[in-house]
Structure formats: C-alpha cells, structure tokens
Design an enzyme around this catalytic site. Sequence first.
Site, PDB file in Angstrom:
ATOM      1  N   GLU A  20      93.489 -17.942  73.182  1.00  0.00           N
ATOM      2  CA  GLU A  20      93.646 -16.474  73.257  1.00  0.00           C
ATOM      3  C   GLU A  20      94.664 -16.052  74.317  1.00  0.00           C
ATOM      4  O   GLU A  20      95.106 -14.911  74.309  1.00  0.00           O
ATOM      5  CB  GLU A  20      92.288 -15.801  73.502  1.00  0.00           C
ATOM      6  CG  GLU A  20      91.742 -15.859  74.927  1.00  0.00           C
ATOM      7  CD  GLU A  20      91.169 -17.221  75.330  1.00  0.00           C
ATOM      8  OE1 GLU A  20      91.253 -18.171  74.540  1.00  0.00           O
ATOM      9  OE2 GLU A  20      90.653 -17.302  76.473  1.00  0.00           O
ATOM     10  N   ARG A  51      81.143 -31.072  81.425  1.00  0.00           N
ATOM     11  CA  ARG A  51      81.579 -29.803  81.992  1.00  0.00           C
ATOM     12  C   ARG A  51      82.528 -30.068  83.172  1.00  0.00           C
ATOM     13  O   ARG A  51      82.353 -31.034  83.904  1.00  0.00           O
ATOM     14  CB  ARG A  51      80.330 -29.058  82.469  1.00  0.00           C
ATOM     15  CG  ARG A  51      80.522 -27.614  82.704  1.00  0.00           C
ATOM     16  CD  ARG A  51      79.185 -26.897  82.939  1.00  0.00           C
ATOM     17  NE  ARG A  51      79.381 -25.911  83.977  1.00  0.00           N
ATOM     18  CZ  ARG A  51      78.983 -26.042  85.209  1.00  0.00           C
ATOM     19  NH1 ARG A  51      78.309 -27.099  85.596  1.00  0.00           N
ATOM     20  NH2 ARG A  51      79.263 -25.101  86.085  1.00  0.00           N
ATOM     21  N   GLY A  89      84.713 -18.753  79.923  1.00  0.00           N
ATOM     22  CA  GLY A  89      84.094 -17.984  81.014  1.00  0.00           C
ATOM     23  C   GLY A  89      83.385 -18.992  81.886  1.00  0.00           C
ATOM     24  O   GLY A  89      83.964 -20.001  82.253  1.00  0.00           O
ATOM     25  N   GLU A  90      82.134 -18.751  82.174  1.00  0.00           N
ATOM     26  CA  GLU A  90      81.352 -19.730  82.938  1.00  0.00           C
ATOM     27  C   GLU A  90      80.063 -20.002  82.154  1.00  0.00           C
ATOM     28  O   GLU A  90      79.244 -19.097  81.985  1.00  0.00           O
ATOM     29  CB  GLU A  90      81.098 -19.189  84.344  1.00  0.00           C
ATOM     30  CG  GLU A  90      80.162 -20.021  85.177  1.00  0.00           C
ATOM     31  CD  GLU A  90      80.522 -21.509  85.197  1.00  0.00           C
ATOM     32  OE1 GLU A  90      81.672 -21.859  85.505  1.00  0.00           O
ATOM     33  OE2 GLU A  90      79.632 -22.324  84.884  1.00  0.00           O
ATOM     34  N   SER A  91      79.931 -21.244  81.709  1.00  0.00           N
ATOM     35  CA  SER A  91      78.828 -21.569  80.804  1.00  0.00           C
ATOM     36  C   SER A  91      77.457 -21.397  81.459  1.00  0.00           C
ATOM     37  O   SER A  91      76.486 -21.061  80.777  1.00  0.00           O
ATOM     38  CB  SER A  91      78.990 -22.991  80.279  1.00  0.00           C
ATOM     39  OG  SER A  91      79.116 -23.903  81.344  1.00  0.00           O
ATOM     40  N   HIS A  94      92.225 -22.634  75.778  1.00  0.00           N
ATOM     41  CA  HIS A  94      92.115 -21.183  75.550  1.00  0.00           C
ATOM     42  C   HIS A  94      93.255 -20.659  74.679  1.00  0.00           C
ATOM     43  O   HIS A  94      94.264 -20.207  75.215  1.00  0.00           O
ATOM     44  CB  HIS A  94      92.210 -20.447  76.892  1.00  0.00           C
ATOM     45  CG  HIS A  94      91.031 -20.619  77.790  1.00  0.00           C
ATOM     46  ND1 HIS A  94      90.038 -19.666  77.908  1.00  0.00           N
ATOM     47  CD2 HIS A  94      90.684 -21.628  78.621  1.00  0.00           C
ATOM     48  CE1 HIS A  94      89.137 -20.073  78.768  1.00  0.00           C
ATOM     49  NE2 HIS A  94      89.502 -21.267  79.226  1.00  0.00           N
ATOM     50  N   ILE A 116      91.555 -24.477  81.683  1.00  0.00           N
ATOM     51  CA  ILE A 116      91.118 -23.838  82.927  1.00  0.00           C
ATOM     52  C   ILE A 116      89.721 -24.354  83.262  1.00  0.00           C
ATOM     53  O   ILE A 116      88.749 -24.030  82.582  1.00  0.00           O
ATOM     54  CB  ILE A 116      91.092 -22.292  82.784  1.00  0.00           C
ATOM     55  CG1 ILE A 116      92.448 -21.762  82.314  1.00  0.00           C
ATOM     56  CG2 ILE A 116      90.675 -21.637  84.109  1.00  0.00           C
ATOM     57  CD1 ILE A 116      92.410 -20.327  81.793  1.00  0.00           C
ATOM     58  N   ARG A 117      89.632 -25.216  84.257  1.00  0.00           N
ATOM     59  CA  ARG A 117      88.348 -25.873  84.601  1.00  0.00           C
ATOM     60  C   ARG A 117      87.643 -26.330  83.321  1.00  0.00           C
ATOM     61  O   ARG A 117      86.474 -26.033  83.075  1.00  0.00           O
ATOM     62  CB  ARG A 117      87.458 -24.944  85.433  1.00  0.00           C
ATOM     63  CG  ARG A 117      88.067 -24.622  86.791  1.00  0.00           C
ATOM     64  CD  ARG A 117      87.186 -23.746  87.658  1.00  0.00           C
ATOM     65  NE  ARG A 117      85.900 -24.367  87.906  1.00  0.00           N
ATOM     66  CZ  ARG A 117      84.724 -23.794  87.629  1.00  0.00           C
ATOM     67  NH1 ARG A 117      84.653 -22.601  87.105  1.00  0.00           N
ATOM     68  NH2 ARG A 117      83.613 -24.428  87.899  1.00  0.00           N
ATOM     69  N   CYS A 129      86.395 -23.591  75.527  1.00  0.00           N
ATOM     70  CA  CYS A 129      86.104 -23.917  76.926  1.00  0.00           C
ATOM     71  C   CYS A 129      84.605 -23.780  77.229  1.00  0.00           C
ATOM     72  O   CYS A 129      83.835 -24.606  76.777  1.00  0.00           O
ATOM     73  CB  CYS A 129      86.990 -23.107  77.860  1.00  0.00           C
ATOM     74  SG  CYS A 129      87.154 -23.880  79.472  1.00  0.00           S
TER      75      CYS A 129
HETATM   76  N1  GLN Z   1      84.061 -24.602  83.872  1.00  0.00           N
HETATM   77  C1  GLN Z   1      83.603 -23.519  83.060  1.00  0.00           C
HETATM   78  C2  GLN Z   1      82.161 -23.727  82.643  1.00  0.00           C
HETATM   79  O1  GLN Z   1      81.512 -24.615  83.069  1.00  0.00           O
HETATM   80  C3  GLN Z   1      84.447 -23.318  81.828  1.00  0.00           C
HETATM   81  C4  GLN Z   1      85.786 -22.762  82.207  1.00  0.00           C
HETATM   82  C5  GLN Z   1      86.359 -21.868  81.153  1.00  0.00           C
HETATM   83  O2  GLN Z   1      85.704 -21.457  80.210  1.00  0.00           O
HETATM   84  N2  GLN Z   1      87.601 -21.521  81.361  1.00  0.00           N
HETATM   85  O3  GLN Z   1      81.661 -22.977  81.861  1.00  0.00           O
END
Ligand code: GLN
Length: 198
Positions: free
Chosen positions: A179, A113, A49-51, A177, A141-142, A81
């Site tokens: 999942e 990150r 997700g987004e940390s 990921h 993904i990022r 992630c």
């Molecule tokens: N870039 C996201 C973060 O800083 C992580 C990306 C992800 O979980 N797919 O949390």
Amino acid sequence: MSNPRIGVLALQGDVREHLAALNAVGADSVPVRRHVELDAVDALLIPGGESTTMSHLLRELGLIEPLRARLAGGMPAYGSCAGMILLASEIIDAGAQGRAAVPLSGIDMTVRRNAFGRQVDSFEGDVDFAGLDGPVHAVFIRAPWVERIGPGVEVLAQAAGHPVAVRQEAVLATSFHPEVTGDRRIHRLFVDIVTEKA
Ligand code: GLN
C-alpha cells in the site's frame, strides 16, 4: 457481477491506504471494526501495524472467534506484515504473555515476528513475485518472515532465504507493504482471488 465487498480491519495501521488501493482496482472497500461489519463483507484485508496491539483490540472487541470462524469457512483474506502474522497458524516471538499476537489460522504456516528486525528495522528491495510480470518493489518495516509452510501453501516471493509472500487457497499474505507504493498488482491479485471465489 457487482464489485466484491472487501473489508479492511480498521483497528490500527495503514487502513486508509488499503481502502483506497482496493477501490482503485475495482472493489467496494469498507472499514471493519465490529462483528456485524465482518459478517457483511465477502473478504477481509488485515493491514500492517503492530500485531500485539491489534490482537489486544481483537480480544477486547470479541472478534477473535468470529474471525477464526470466517477463515475456517473459507473467507478470502489478505494480510500484510502484522496482518501476515495474524493470519499464521503459529507465531514465533509472539510477544509477552497476555499481550501476545494471536494466530487466526488463515494459512497453515509458522511466522517469525520481527524476523528481519534483528539486523535492520526497515529496508526495501525488488522481489520476484510468482504470477506477476516483473518484480515487486517490496517495503519491509519490522517485518516477519515465514519459517514453515504446510503442504497446501504456495510460496510466491522470497527474501533473505525465507518466504515473504505466500498463498493458501483464497488467503494471501505478504511480509511487506504494497500500500505504500503506487503498484496495485497485489491488491488486484487479491480482488481477483475474491472474485474467483464468489
Ligand atoms: N513488527 C510488527 C508486528 O509485530 C509488524 C510491523 C508492520 O506491520 N509493519 O506486528
């Protein structure tokens, strides 16, 4: 023995996919949003997700210290992630002050990150994963990567010259990921770790 009860931190991200993947490999999975729900699980999965957003919500919900305490007490955990970032003991490029991603110290490691994000936002490829028969199709993904590991940390997979899957005792983390693919071997590995610990 009954199935291990594994929580999925359900603030944001691929929660439903992880709940389904854990159930598919023999766990009883439940969403976790509150301290009492954390107390009721044997182990915790922290999804991607987004940390920074997840850290903000963890702060608001008063979950940071309870999570740190469970991890310090040996609770098995798996972070993918953004979840890997949160399980680190140190985060590089953690985000703006006051909104930064918070390290929960499940694994003695420094994570960068958005490490791959400078070149490409997302990519996928096959990576060899220690202990698994045949490579894992990894979707990044990022994604973060690991820049430093402590002495007790085992590297399970690498990409672009950096660890992208690591384990310290009963805590597992991947930059990618699992999942989003049909491959359940990493969820199975996590459930095996939880079962062994129990
Ligand atoms: N870039 C996201 C973060 O800083 C992580 C990306 C992800 O979980 N797919 O949390």
